[in-house]
Scaffold this active site. Structure first.
Site, PDB file in Angstrom:
ATOM      1  N   ASP A   1     -12.993  -5.102   3.594  1.00 20.29           N
ATOM      2  CA  ASP A   1     -13.261  -5.233   2.160  1.00 20.29           C
ATOM      3  C   ASP A   1     -14.065  -6.467   1.741  1.00 20.29           C
ATOM      4  OD1 ASP A   1     -11.426  -3.218   2.500  1.00 20.29           O
ATOM      5  OD2 ASP A   1     -10.051  -3.905   0.958  1.00 20.29           O
TER       6      ASP A   1
ATOM      7  N   TYR B   1       0.870  -1.203   0.000  1.00  9.70           N
ATOM      8  CA  TYR B   1       0.000   0.000   0.000  1.00  9.70           C
ATOM      9  C   TYR B   1       0.893   1.236   0.000  1.00  9.70           C
ATOM     10  CZ  TYR B   1      -3.065  -3.608   2.095  1.00  9.70           C
ATOM     11  OH  TYR B   1      -3.765  -4.749   2.390  1.00  9.70           O
TER      12      TYR B   1
ATOM     13  N   GLU C   1      -0.014  -7.425   9.398  1.00 10.57           N
ATOM     14  CA  GLU C   1      -1.262  -6.788   8.966  1.00 10.57           C
ATOM     15  C   GLU C   1      -2.441  -7.472   9.675  1.00 10.57           C
ATOM     16  OE1 GLU C   1      -1.796  -7.147   4.759  1.00 10.57           O
ATOM     17  OE2 GLU C   1      -3.321  -5.584   4.644  1.00 10.57           O
TER      18      GLU C   1
ATOM     19  N   TYR D   1      -7.942 -12.408   4.701  1.00 11.87           N
ATOM     20  CA  TYR D   1      -8.229 -10.963   4.810  1.00 11.87           C
ATOM     21  C   TYR D   1      -9.335 -10.679   5.814  1.00 11.87           C
ATOM     22  CZ  TYR D   1      -6.936  -6.660   2.236  1.00 11.87           C
ATOM     23  OH  TYR D   1      -6.422  -5.451   1.844  1.00 11.87           O
TER      24      TYR D   1
ATOM     25  N   GLY E   1     -13.978  -0.535   5.001  1.00 12.19           N
ATOM     26  CA  GLY E   1     -12.614  -0.953   5.360  1.00 12.19           C
ATOM     27  C   GLY E   1     -12.482  -2.454   5.572  1.00 12.19           C
TER      28      GLY E   1
ATOM     29  N   TRP F   1      -3.576   6.190   2.999  1.00  7.29           N
ATOM     30  CA  TRP F   1      -4.969   5.713   3.146  1.00  7.29           C
ATOM     31  C   TRP F   1      -5.647   6.489   4.260  1.00  7.29           C
ATOM     32  CZ3 TRP F   1      -2.589   2.601  -0.197  1.00  7.29           C
ATOM     33  CH2 TRP F   1      -3.371   1.795  -1.029  1.00  7.29           C
ATOM     34  N   SER F   2      -6.953   6.708   4.093  1.00  6.28           N
ATOM     35  CA  SER F   2      -7.684   7.595   4.988  1.00  6.28           C
ATOM     36  C   SER F   2      -7.779   7.091   6.430  1.00  6.28           C
ATOM     37  CB  SER F   2      -9.076   7.828   4.401  1.00  6.28           C
ATOM     38  OG  SER F   2      -9.966   8.303   5.351  1.00  6.28           O
ATOM     39  N   TRP F   3      -8.395   5.916   6.656  1.00  4.09           N
ATOM     40  CA  TRP F   3      -8.559   5.542   8.076  1.00  4.09           C
ATOM     41  C   TRP F   3      -7.258   5.012   8.649  1.00  4.09           C
ATOM     42  CZ3 TRP F   3     -11.916   1.007  10.304  1.00  4.09           C
ATOM     43  CH2 TRP F   3     -11.653  -0.201   9.668  1.00  4.09           C
ATOM     44  N   ASP F   4      -6.361   4.511   7.779  1.00  2.00           N
ATOM     45  CA  ASP F   4      -5.028   4.150   8.263  1.00  2.00           C
ATOM     46  C   ASP F   4      -4.359   5.360   8.896  1.00  2.00           C
ATOM     47  OD1 ASP F   4      -5.764   2.366   5.945  1.00  2.00           O
ATOM     48  OD2 ASP F   4      -3.948   1.314   6.592  1.00  2.00           O
TER      49      ASP F   4
HETATM   50  C1  2M8 Z   1      -7.242  -2.743   2.561  1.00  2.00           C
HETATM   51  O1  2M8 Z   1      -7.968  -2.174   1.499  1.00  2.00           O
HETATM   52  C2  2M8 Z   1      -7.326  -1.800   0.266  1.00  2.00           C
HETATM   53  C3  2M8 Z   1      -8.378  -1.040  -0.549  1.00  2.00           C
HETATM   54  O2  2M8 Z   1      -8.724   0.129   0.114  1.00  2.00           O
HETATM   55  C4  2M8 Z   1      -6.791  -2.980  -0.528  1.00  2.00           C
HETATM   56  O3  2M8 Z   1      -7.145  -4.124  -0.260  1.00  2.00           O
HETATM   57  O4  2M8 Z   1      -6.017  -2.722  -1.464  1.00  2.00           O
HETATM   58  C5  2M8 Z   1      -8.168  -2.801   3.796  1.00  2.00           C
HETATM   59  O5  2M8 Z   1      -7.617  -3.611   4.795  1.00  2.00           O
HETATM   60  C6  2M8 Z   1      -8.430  -1.393   4.330  1.00  2.00           C
HETATM   61  O6  2M8 Z   1      -9.188  -1.429   5.507  1.00  2.00           O
HETATM   62  C7  2M8 Z   1      -7.119  -0.630   4.557  1.00  2.00           C
HETATM   63  O7  2M8 Z   1      -7.411   0.701   4.883  1.00  2.00           O
HETATM   64  C8  2M8 Z   1      -6.217  -0.671   3.310  1.00  2.00           C
HETATM   65  C9  2M8 Z   1      -4.826  -0.090   3.563  1.00  2.00           C
HETATM   66  O8  2M8 Z   1      -4.264  -0.635   4.719  1.00  2.00           O
HETATM   67  O9  2M8 Z   1      -6.045  -2.021   2.851  1.00  2.00           O
END
Ligand code: 2M8
Length: 450
Positions: free
Chosen positions: A185, A40, A414, A370, A183, A44-47
């Site tokens: 997913d 990633y 994670e 996941y 979040g 990311w917003s809530w992260d």
């Molecule tokens: C995960 O989501 C992203 C898409 O937003 C992905 O799978 O690529 C989820 O765990 C989400 O809750 C989290 O914010 C994000 C980044 O850690 O990864």
């Protein structure tokens, strides 16, 4: 199950604090923190809200910066996009990237920035709560930098967007329009709603996530084909909630519980800067009544999401349905019932690692994949905070101990397989490290009780 003290015999706190801080420093890009450099590589917003909660113990100033970088990408209609793309990261490092979302053009009417590339969907509104707790970590520094007066109007606009354009059900709750928005997913809770979506054609996109992890730990190709279809439809309708024929529209308990907790935090912020806190408290109270009225199931003793396309409650038992524990002023009878559910066979508190993301007894449970069963650290932090607020100190203490032990032993994974505690997904994951720092700082969530 070995405990935090046993696995880390000497100076456990110092060693954990040091390694958690290193994770956050390593994932800092200069203006914000990526969840992971590999999987990633953007913000990311809530992260970022969870990351700020940990950063406040390392550098309150950097925690403020984290949130303000995110807020600088806010759209004119108030939405905070779920990803803010880093232009220095090569195309193709993450899918779907800026070329897919096309925020500057497709989002123009909704007020997307012409300069900062973002996604067009949102994530749970933990930000006002995070801003308030970041301020509380060092009020003098916060006041010196004018942090709260700067973020308050943006956070208020964010909540207005969720309470307005996103109240698709008209009952006083915010809806999510894509499984990425809550979040969680690929939660089994979304299976029936997703099954109605025509998948995008195979070969019309290339996943980047499978380069960094085991396919067995990730959503399936069919899930992705449906995620792509939903996001494409939203984009092609200018990310306009009124115009988009939302084929996926759900009222999620956790998303709304976090909005309520954040609305109370906005009231605290308003008080602190001399603004009128009354409307925020009234909105929070009304949303609490709506959450209970629309999503609480007294027989199952859990909150269930509601599918707005069928109008029916979604029967699955997800950790999302326990997170309303964080709602200030939740009736004690509901708090006690949720604590009993947490200890029961579906979530097995104390008998498994942390809190599984989905019902251990359900046929759809998968401890590796996941959000279909694995235990996550952000939801454990939220449940811990909720338990502490409800006066469930023993359970809160147990979860804190498990959290710190698992975070350390798993190298800040994670997520975890709930029965074995084995690491899944990627390691050195930012919110795992950040929330470990937060729990290390306070023996119980002392600021959780109102
Ligand atoms: C995960 O989501 C992203 C898409 O937003 C992905 O799978 O690529 C989820 O765990 C989400 O809750 C989290 O914010 C994000 C980044 O850690 O990864």
């Amino acid at each position: 199950m070995t405990t935090f003290a046993e696995t880390t015999a000497t100076a456990p706190c110092d060693s954990l604090r040091r390694s958690a801080t290193q994770v956050l420093l390593g994932n800092w890009t200069g203006a914000a923190t990526v969840p992971s450099r590999a999987l990633y590589p953007h913000q990311w917003s809530w992260d970022s809200a969870f990351i700020a909660l940990g950063l406040r113990h390392v550098s309150p100033r950097r925690a403020q910066r984290e949130l303000e970088t995110l807020l600088s990408a806010q759209w004119g209609d108030g939405r905070i996009p779920h990803i803010v793309f880093n232009p220095a990261v090569p195309d193709g490092a993450y899918f779907p990237g800026p070329d897919f979302w096309r925020s500057a053009t497709a989002g123009r009417a909704a007020g997307a920035s012409p300069f900062i590339q973002t996604s067009g969907i949102v994530q749970p509104p933990v930000h006002a709560l995070a801003a308030w707790l970041v301020h509380a970590a060092d009020p003098a520094e916060s006041r010196r930098r004018g942090f709260l007066p700067r973020v308050y109007p943006r956070l208020a606009a964010w909540h207005r967007y969720l309470g307005g354009a996103r109240d698709l059900g008209g009952g006083g709750l915010a809806s999510v329009v894509h499984p990425w928005e809550p979040g969680l997913d690929n939660s089994p809770c979304w299976d029936a709603a997703l099954a109605r979506i025509e998948p995008a054609p195979p070969g019309s996109f290339v996943r980047a996530d499978l380069r960094h992890g085991s396919a067995a730990d990730r959503p399936t190709d069919l899930d992705y084909a449906r995620y792509v279809r939903l996001a494409t439809t939203y984009r092609d309708h200018g990310y306009d909630d009124a115009r988009t024929p939302h084929a996926f529209a759900v009222e999620d308990p956790s998303f709304n519980a976090l909005l309520i907790a954040s609305e109370y935090a906005l009231a605290d912020i308003a008080d602190a800067i001399g603004a009128d806190a009354g409307p925020h408290r009234r909105r929070a109270e009304a949303a609490t009544a709506a959450l209970i009225g629309r999503l609480w199931d007294p027989v199952d003793a859990i909150f269930h999401a509601r599918d707005l396309v069928t109008g029916a409650a979604i029967a699955g038992h997800s950790v999302s349905g326990l997170i309303p524990l964080v709602v200030p002023g939740l009736p004690a009878t509901i708090g006690k019932a949720l604590a009993r559910t947490l200890h029961g066979p579906r979530f097995g508190l104390g008998r498994v690692h942390l809190v599984p993301s989905y019902d251990l007894t359900a046929p759809e449970f998968d401890g590796n994949r996941y959000w279909r069963g694995p235990s996550w650290f952000n939801t454990a932090w939220l449940v811990h905070r909720g338990l502490a607020a409800q006066g469930e100190e023993e359970a809160a203490g147990l979860l804190r101990e498990q959290f710190l032990t698992s975070a350390h032993r798993s190298e800040f994974a994670e997520y975890l397989e709930p029965y074995t505690g084995d690491a899944r997904g990627i390691l050195r994951f930012s919110w795992t490290a950040a929330l470990a720092l937060d729990l290390l700082h306070a023996p119980v969530a002392q600021d959780a009780a109102r």
